[in-house]
Design an enzyme around this catalytic site. Structure first.
Site, PDB file in Angstrom:
ATOM      1  N   LYS A   1     -28.290 134.848  32.360  1.00  0.00           N
ATOM      2  CA  LYS A   1     -26.734 134.774  31.461  1.00  0.00           C
ATOM      3  C   LYS A   1     -25.683 135.141  32.200  1.00  0.00           C
ATOM      4  O   LYS A   1     -24.602 134.594  32.576  1.00  0.00           O
ATOM      5  CB  LYS A   1     -27.086 135.147  30.259  1.00  0.00           C
ATOM      6  CG  LYS A   1     -25.916 135.173  29.366  1.00  0.00           C
ATOM      7  CD  LYS A   1     -25.198 133.771  29.001  1.00  0.00           C
ATOM      8  CE  LYS A   1     -23.738 133.883  28.548  1.00  0.00           C
ATOM      9  NZ  LYS A   1     -23.122 132.739  28.350  1.00  0.00           N
TER      10      LYS A   1
ATOM     11  N   CYS B   1     -16.384 136.356  26.618  1.00  0.00           N
ATOM     12  CA  CYS B   1     -17.397 136.438  27.288  1.00  0.00           C
ATOM     13  C   CYS B   1     -16.996 136.879  29.000  1.00  0.00           C
ATOM     14  O   CYS B   1     -17.870 137.779  29.472  1.00  0.00           O
ATOM     15  CB  CYS B   1     -18.221 135.039  27.477  1.00  0.00           C
ATOM     16  SG  CYS B   1     -19.004 134.837  25.757  1.00  0.00           S
TER      17      CYS B   1
END
Ligand code: NAD
Length: 430
Positions: free
Chosen positions: A204, A260
């Site tokens: 990720k 993010c």
């Protein structure tokens, strides 16, 4: 059909819950924010995501999707608990795991049988073990497996991203538990990659850091393009046709924002530093990105001579189109810079004004782009909503005091803009 609880009814949690319910599972969603739970029970969302409201409503009416603020209501009897709480930037750029830890402790207290805890929040490598330790400390009586299942959805296209993922990444110390989580995704027909838990957690961060790197790379190329009279937008197009490169995340502009990329690149850098490694490239990615906000403001200043006393209109505020998310939106920093330089600022966004008002109250918010342009000395295109591609630009130009337009996302054609009489500046194109 599996019984699943999802902790956190935000962008990721609610999308995950609605989609898993749509696939026929039985979902209970827990959020500590009572107001959110209340409005979700009436099928009202507290944020904007295309198609999600309808999906929530459909599944809630069918009895497959429930909302509660009580762990005791949601956890007992569940086979899987997905953690999807926020992991914001903490001290020194590290991910703040407070919400993950609190959620885990509450799960441990409420659980009444064996459980697979699936971590969907973006968390530093090793967090799965932290979760295991908290559960073991809180409730050693029942066997628990912790599995990492990072989420790659993008706000604005979250449903399609969840339902048609490029891949599903799952990591766990227990192969059997990872396999059970994989089975939940089977109906999607996507490649499922099962790794050890540290690798899954790292996929990720590495993915987000790589995408952020592409953007900063293009912004660096754009700065060089301006100096050598090349067009960065066309350079990106020319590069993107190379299959080894591809077209995505090659847009020069005012830089990446959102909840993010900035925090994840910082968190990865902080993890590296914790292990005595200096991640030079990651720091450059962040530095270039921060400076792109200044680049946009500098372009306005160059066109206007000075910013003091000028009226600048901002088109778009959310960090990207099709969302009302203002977390780390470049518009915040840009508005502050403009105000600091003595300009007054007007703005319009199709979805994010209500959030922006709380963050930058000094801005004069208007109902549409035309109202922003009226009497303005300059416009700055901040977010590339489709609505801004469809504007009557001749009308916009006629209503402005001075026809300066800085296109922070390169959505307009420089030749067309100049033929309309605009003083036009893009990013990386003269
Ligand atoms: P969010 O802030 O939209 O939602 C988090 C929700 O969790 C909030 O509604 C909050 O009230 C709730 N919450 C906090 N603590 C809680 C607790 N102890 N118990 C129950 N509920 C609690 O966050 P998000 O954008 O959905 O992000 C969640 C995670 O997913 C983050 O780690 C993020 O990095 C990651 N992620 C986000 C995206 C995205 O596009 N937003 C994409 C991929 C991954």
């Amino acid at each position: 059909m599996s019984r699943i609880a999802v902790i956190g009814a935000g962008y990721v949690g609610l999308t995950t819950a609605a989609c898993l319910a749509d696939l026929g599972n039985d979902l209970a969603v827990v959020d500590i924010d009572e107001a959110k739970v209340k409005s979700l029970r009436r099928h009202r969302l507290h944020f904007y995501e295309p198609g999600l409201q309808e999906m929530v409503e459909r599944n809630a009416r069918a009895g497959r999707l429930r909302f509660t603020s009580s762990y005791a209501e949601a956890i007992p009897g569940a086979e899987f608990v997905f953690i999807a709480v926020a992991t914001p930037e903490g001290e020194g750029g590290q991910a703040d795991l407070r919400h993950v830890e609190a959620a885990t402790a509450a799960i441990a207290e409420a659980m009444d049988g064996p459980l697979v805890i699936v971590n969907k929040s973006t968390v530093p490598i090793g967090t799965g073990d932290v979760v295991s330790r908290i559960v073991a400390g809180g409730n050693g009586a029942h066997p628990v497996d912790v599995v990492s299942n990072p989420e790659f959805l993008r706000e604005g296209s979250a449903l399609a991203d969840f339902m048609k993922p490029d891949r599903v990444v799952i990591g766990g110390h227990s192969r059997e538990a990872a396999g059970r989580v994989a089975a939940l995704y089977e109906p999607l027909g996507a490649p499922v990659l099962i790794y050890d838990i540290y690798t899954a957690e790292m996929v990720k961060y590495a993915s987000n850091a790589f995408l952020a790197t592409r953007i900063s790379f293009m912004n660096e190329i754009a700065r060089i393009c301006e100096r050598v009279d090349a067009d960065a937008k066309l350079v990106a197009e020319g590069m993107g046709h190379d299959r080894r490169i591809g077209h995505s995340y090659l847009d020069a502009g005012i830089g990446f924002g959102g909840s993010c990329f900035p925090k994840d690149v910082k968190a990865l850098a902080a993890t590296a530093a914790r292990f005595d490694y200096h991640p030079e490239l990651l720091h450059a990615v962040l530095d270039i990105n921060r400076d792109q906000r200044v680049v946009a403001v500098e372009k306005l200043r160059e066109c206007l001579g000075t910013l003091r006393g000028q009226l600048v209109g901002m088109l778009g505020l959310s960090f990207k189109p099709n969302t009302d998310d203002m977390r780390e939106a470049p518009s915040i920093e840009i508005a502050r810079l403009l105000l600091d330089h003595g300009a007054s600022v007007r703005a319009y966004d199709p979805a994010a004004v209500w959030r922006a008002r709380q963050l930058i109250p000094e801005v004069d918010y208007r109902r549409n782009a035309y109202a922003v342009a009226r009497g303005a000395d300059a416009l700055l295109l901040v977010t590339e909503w489709n609505e801004f591609r469809q504007l009557d630009l001749a009308r916009i130009k006629r209503s402005m005091r001075r026809p300066v337009l800085v296109d922070g996302r390169n959505i307009y054609d420089p030749a067309v803009m100049r033929s309309l009489g605009f003083v036009y500046r893009g990013i990386g194109r003269n």
